[in-house]
Design a protein around this motif. Structure first.
Motif, short mmCIF file in Angstrom:
data_model
loop_
_atom_site.label_atom_id
_atom_site.label_comp_id
_atom_site.label_asym_id
_atom_site.label_seq_id
_atom_site.Cartn_x
_atom_site.Cartn_y
_atom_site.Cartn_z
N TYR A 292 0.84 -1.20 0.00
CA TYR A 292 0.00 0.00 0.00
C TYR A 292 0.88 1.25 0.00
N GLU A 293 0.27 2.36 -0.35
CA GLU A 293 0.95 3.66 -0.32
C GLU A 293 0.53 4.38 0.95
N ALA A 294 1.50 4.98 1.65
CA ALA A 294 1.22 5.71 2.89
C ALA A 294 0.92 7.17 2.60
N ILE A 295 -0.18 7.66 3.13
CA ILE A 295 -0.55 9.08 3.01
C ILE A 295 -0.55 9.68 4.42
N PRO A 296 0.53 10.36 4.85
CA PRO A 296 0.58 10.93 6.20
C PRO A 296 -0.19 12.25 6.27
N VAL A 297 -1.16 12.32 7.19
CA VAL A 297 -2.01 13.51 7.31
C VAL A 297 -1.93 14.03 8.74
N VAL A 298 -1.67 15.32 8.91
CA VAL A 298 -1.64 15.94 10.23
C VAL A 298 -3.09 16.14 10.70
N VAL A 299 -3.40 15.58 11.90
CA VAL A 299 -4.77 15.63 12.42
C VAL A 299 -4.77 16.35 13.77
N PRO A 300 -5.48 17.46 13.91
CA PRO A 300 -5.58 18.12 15.22
C PRO A 300 -6.17 17.18 16.27
N ASP A 301 -5.64 17.26 17.49
CA ASP A 301 -6.07 16.37 18.57
C ASP A 301 -7.29 16.96 19.28
N ARG A 302 -8.44 16.87 18.61
CA ARG A 302 -9.68 17.35 19.21
C ARG A 302 -10.84 16.51 18.66
N PRO A 303 -11.95 16.48 19.36
CA PRO A 303 -13.07 15.61 18.96
C PRO A 303 -13.55 15.89 17.54
N GLY A 304 -13.84 14.81 16.83
CA GLY A 304 -14.44 14.93 15.50
C GLY A 304 -13.48 15.03 14.34
N GLU A 305 -12.18 15.21 14.61
CA GLU A 305 -11.24 15.43 13.51
C GLU A 305 -11.01 14.16 12.69
N LEU A 306 -10.88 13.01 13.37
CA LEU A 306 -10.71 11.76 12.62
C LEU A 306 -11.95 11.46 11.79
N ALA A 307 -13.13 11.69 12.38
CA ALA A 307 -14.37 11.47 11.64
C ALA A 307 -14.42 12.36 10.39
#
Length: 361
Positions: A292-307
């Motif tokens: 697979y190909e890795a896509i690194p994404v910066v995600v803020p550590d707060r509710p709802g961001e992963l969703a």
């Protein structure tokens, strides 16, 4: 299957009981620890009671060293028509069961390859075994009814049955489970007296290697004691490889160009063997491992961001094959590494950037 009994209400036993109860089986719980039984019963795993007649199947969820004596006791009391266990070692318990004179026709060894770092009934889950291999190790004496009852239990737990000989099972788990646990513990032990400035640099690599080192030592002493020879054989081979790698690294650090070349070839050979071994690990749904190909994404550590991230990936029409999350040091953010099919990587990268995400690719 209408009725079952679970002897031992820890993580695995209670999870089995929850899974069977969810499928309409009446489950009776038993444990020398009254608090554990009451906790499992309060969770809806079954009844804290004695069945009026033998149940269809009794599941012994006790440590490997106690399988034989427990089987003897429950067979003497006619707890069930058939019996199985969930111990992670099979050959030694079978020998002890035979030596005690237990009824081997009504017994079949079992081992669900599932678990968690947490222990006890409160950590149990009714879906713990879904899609996971569940090894069954019938002996030559195991009767067909007992095999069929065990297969039905595995099916009710939504696991995947795998039939093996006891010795083959023990050699397999020594290689893919027991020895890796000790290797993880050995690496984690290197960190015990490390400087705080060193451990602050810990990233996903060391987290991956040491994750399983957090398990209960008391449980693992019992498991390793019952499979010591097979695990020792795996580690002896690993020790030989380690000696060779140490020698290669010493050569790599030498001033002599010839020695450095020897060291380079030694390290490269090991890394290529590692690539080949890693490729042998099955991929999704038991299929051959995919790249697979890795896509690194910066995600803020707060509710709802992963969703929000998953929703944006879904809108791009791309399936996430796997995901890893590494937490940034000193920042309220993490790095979500999305694993996707290579042909979708470029389009997904652009779509996420268009949606405002920081993609480190």
């Amino acid at each position: 299957m209408r009725t079952a009994a679970v002897v031992g209400t820890g993580l695995i036993g209670t999870s089995v009981a929850l899974a069977l109860t969810l499928r309409g089986v009446t489950v009776y719980l038993r444990d020398h620890d009254r608090t554990a039984v009451q906790t499992a019963a309060a969770m809806g795993a079954g009844l804290d009671a004695v069945p009026a007649e033998p149940v269809d199947l009794a599941v012994l969820a006790v440590p490997p060293g106690r399988i034989a004596e427990t089987l003897w006791q429950v067979q003497e009391s006619r707890l069930a028509l058939s019996y199985t266990d969930v111990a992670s070692v099979k050959e030694q318990p079978l020998a002890e069961i035979a030596a005690l004179g237990c009824d081997l026709g009504r017994y079949i060894g079992g081992h669900p390859l599932a678990g968690r770092e947490r222990s006890g009934p409160l950590a149990a889950r009714g879906d713990l075994f879904e899609g996971r291999p569940w090894v069954l190790t019938p002996s030559r004496e195991t009767d067909t009814e007992t095999l069929n009852r065990a297969l039905e239990m595995v099916s009710l737990c939504r696991a995947v049955p795998v039939v093996m000989k006891p010795r083959d099972h023990d050699h397999a788990v020594a290689l893919v489970s027991h020895a890796p646990h000790l290797v993880s513990a050995l690496m984690a032990a290197r960190l015990e007296h490390a400087q705080d400035t060193d451990t602050r640099l810990a990233g996903q690599g060391v987290r991956d290697v040491t994750r399983i080192a957090g398990s209960d030592p008391r449980l693992w002493i019992d498991i390793l004691g019952a499979n010591a020879e097979a695990v020792a054989d795996v580690l002896a081979g690993l020790a030989g490889d380690l000696d060779a790698v140490v020698g290669a690294l010493r050569s790599l650090a030498a001033d002599d160009a010839v020695k450095r070349e020897v060291g380079t070839r030694g390290i490269e050979a090991l890394l290529r063997r590692g690539n080949a071994g890693h490729a042998r690990i099955p991929g999704k749904h038991g299929e051959p491992a995919a790249v697979y190909e890795a896509i690194p994404v910066v995600v803020p550590d707060r509710p709802g961001e992963l969703a929000r991230l998953f929703a944006d990936v879904g809108r791009a029409g791309v399936n996430i094959e796997d995901i890893r999350i590494d937490h940034a040091q000193g920042r309220p953010a993490g790095l979500a590494e999305l694993q996707v099919a290579p042909q979708h990587a470029e389009a997904l990268t652009q779509a996420l950037r268009n949606s405002g995400w920081t993609v480190q690719r």
